[in-house]
Design an enzyme around this catalytic site. Structure first.
Site, PDB file in Angstrom:
ATOM      1  CG  HIS A  42      61.702  35.522  37.122  1.00  0.00           C
ATOM      2  ND1 HIS A  42      60.468  35.644  37.736  1.00  0.00           N
ATOM      3  CD2 HIS A  42      61.459  35.047  35.879  1.00  0.00           C
ATOM      4  CE1 HIS A  42      59.523  35.253  36.872  1.00  0.00           C
ATOM      5  NE2 HIS A  42      60.099  34.902  35.738  1.00  0.00           N
ATOM      6  CB  THR A  88      59.005  31.195  24.523  1.00  0.00           C
ATOM      7  OG1 THR A  88      58.754  31.877  25.746  1.00  0.00           O
ATOM      8  CG2 THR A  88      58.749  32.112  23.343  1.00  0.00           C
ATOM      9  CB  SER A 137      56.825  32.078  29.136  1.00  0.00           C
ATOM     10  OG  SER A 137      57.545  33.155  29.663  1.00  0.00           O
ATOM     11  CG  ASP A 178      57.304  36.118  27.005  1.00  0.00           C
ATOM     12  OD1 ASP A 178      57.940  37.116  27.399  1.00  0.00           O
ATOM     13  OD2 ASP A 178      57.582  34.962  27.365  1.00  0.00           O
ATOM     14  CG  HIS A 179      55.801  37.843  30.389  1.00  0.00           C
ATOM     15  ND1 HIS A 179      56.896  38.071  31.184  1.00  0.00           N
ATOM     16  CD2 HIS A 179      55.882  36.534  30.022  1.00  0.00           C
ATOM     17  CE1 HIS A 179      57.594  36.966  31.311  1.00  0.00           C
ATOM     18  NE2 HIS A 179      57.009  36.010  30.602  1.00  0.00           N
ATOM     19  CG  HIS A 232      55.987  36.944  34.469  1.00  0.00           C
ATOM     20  ND1 HIS A 232      55.469  35.932  33.703  1.00  0.00           N
ATOM     21  CD2 HIS A 232      57.293  36.624  34.693  1.00  0.00           C
ATOM     22  CE1 HIS A 232      56.420  35.025  33.479  1.00  0.00           C
ATOM     23  NE2 HIS A 232      57.524  35.425  34.062  1.00  0.00           N
TER      24      HIS A 232
HETATM   25 ZN   LIG Z   1      59.318  34.434  33.752  1.00  0.00          ZN
END
Ligand SMILES: [Zn+2]
Length: 412
Positions: A303, A167, A114, A341-342, A368
């Site tokens: 996660h 972030t 991130s 962001d991903h 990720h």
């Molecule tokens: Zn993460």
């Protein structure tokens, strides 16, 4: 004997209710998780129709609301939709008239963290995982928020993590490592971002104070007040406060994302109301604002491979997106962007068992993935966000729409 057992059971229930009421985070997985029933989605108000919002007539962009769902890939959105409104329904973000697809790799990895992706989204450059708003050679770069502010715009950061997390940090701090959260807190205040709403109080409190994570005696909350901020930490204060510089730290660490804490939607509405009043010039002209809103905990649920919490966090985020679009539709000169962001978790789903109630969910990682992420855009300039592009293109497009140049720009 029976009576005693009943008493113990009653006491246990009361304790559980008390914990639930304050939304204490439990340690089921590696990440904080709100102690609420993830299946209770009664907070969510679905859009009334599935029709796309109309395109906004071409006008100069005055305000930008940049919404980032941390870890929110296309399948996270799809599963949240299935749960909330069914396969034919639409979330608020899915009603935005323009869609795109965004590449997310970082300078040193096919799979970003991130910090590197936040840096790409804020500064327009690729960097190494872990670094905040600086190039791999440690040259800091101005963020789109900083340059908007230099242009006279009001600015804000809202997150459900600590406000010092990767972030939000990427938009108003410059450090080698995302772990330097006490330094990031100093940068956020020094940068005079008008609105800072999130968790992370412990990074602002001096050594020795309860919950403090600082190793020095600096009291950043006192420093912020001295610098002209109004400081708040409850929903009641949030509802009544009126000031052009607001520091709202609602938890020592991450937000619980449960009552009595303010919801991401309420934080977003308050940030918008504050920013649109923050910089009316003496001539009565508005210079506009730049606001970043992050649904930080979609990532954490992924996660933990916790689909129920992922769906809840995505819908909490979508509710905030709905509030942003509501404002933008009335304003007519506000660009709303929604992206991630991903992707986190390598999430897919299959039809599953014929008799099962829902889809069968598959996670391919606890980390990720390199999957591209969706972009949804609404407002003037939204059409420039159609197509397939790199995450570094996003702030470059915003800069062009706001007449900010050159961009990207190193800080000398
Ligand atoms: Zn993460």
């Amino acid at each position: 004997m029976r009576k005693r057992v009943a008493g113990i059971v009653t006491a246990a229930i009361l304790v559980l209710l008390a914990i639930g009421a304050v939304g204490v985070q439990t340690a089921g997985g590696k990440y904080p998780r709100p102690n609420v029933d993830s299946d209770d989605l009664s907070f969510y108000r679905a859009p009334i129709t599935t029709e796309s919002y109309p395109q906004t007539p071409a006008r100069r962009v005055r305000n930008v609301i940049f919404c980032i769902g941390d870890g929110m890939g296309a399948n996270q959105v799809a599963l949240a939709r299935l749960k909330a409104v069914g396969p034919e329904g639409k979330l608020h973000m899915e009603k935005m008239p323009v869609g795109g697809l965004v590449r997310t790799h970082s300078n040193n990895s096919l799979v970003t963290d991130s910090a590197a992706s936040g840096t790409a989204l804020a500064t327009g450059i690729k960097t190494e995982n872990g670094m905040i708003a600086m190039a791999p050679d440690e040259q800091p770069y101005f963020t789109i928020l900083e340059l908007a502010q230099a242009d006279g715009m009001a600015t804000g950061l809202v997150a459900t993590s600590a406000i010092t997390h990767a972030t939000p940090a990427s938009f108003a701090a410059h450090v080698k490592s995302r772990k330097m959260e006490t330094t990031i807190a100093e940068h956020l205040i020094a940068n005079r971002v008008n609105v800072l709403f999130g968790g992370g109080r412990k990074f602002f409190l001096p050594k020795g104070a309860p919950d403090s994570a600082r190793k020095d005696d600096r009291d950043l909350i006192a420093e912020a007040k001295q610098a002209g901020y109004t400081y708040i930490e409850t929903t009641a204060e949030l509802r009544t406060v009126r000031h052009r510089h607001l520091l709202g730290l609602f938890q020592p660490e991450a937000l619980t994302t449960a009552p009595p804490e303010p919801s991401l939607e309420l934080l977003t509405q308050k940030a918008i109301g504050t920013l649109r009043r923050a910089n009316v010039s003496s001539a009565g002209r508005r210079k506009g604002f730049f606001l970043m809103v992050e649904g930080s905990q979609i990532d954490w649920a992924c996660h933990d491979n916790d689909a129920d919490n992922m769906i809840r966090q995505t819908l909490l985020f979508d509710q905030a997106v709905g509030a942003a679009v509501d404002f933008a539709r009335k304003d007519g000169r506000t660009l709303v962007l929604v992206t991630a962001d991903h992707e986190t978790g390598g999430l897919t789903f299959t039809a599953g068992d014929k008799n099962a109630a829902g889809p069968k969910i598959h996670w391919s990682t606890k980390g990720h993935s390199g999957a591209p992420v969706p972009m949804y855009a609404f407002g003037p300039g939204a059409e420039t966000f159609a197509g397939v592009y790199d995450n570094t293109e996003i702030p470059r497009k915003i800069a062009r729409l706001l007449d900010i140049r050159p961009f990207p720009r190193p800080r000398k």
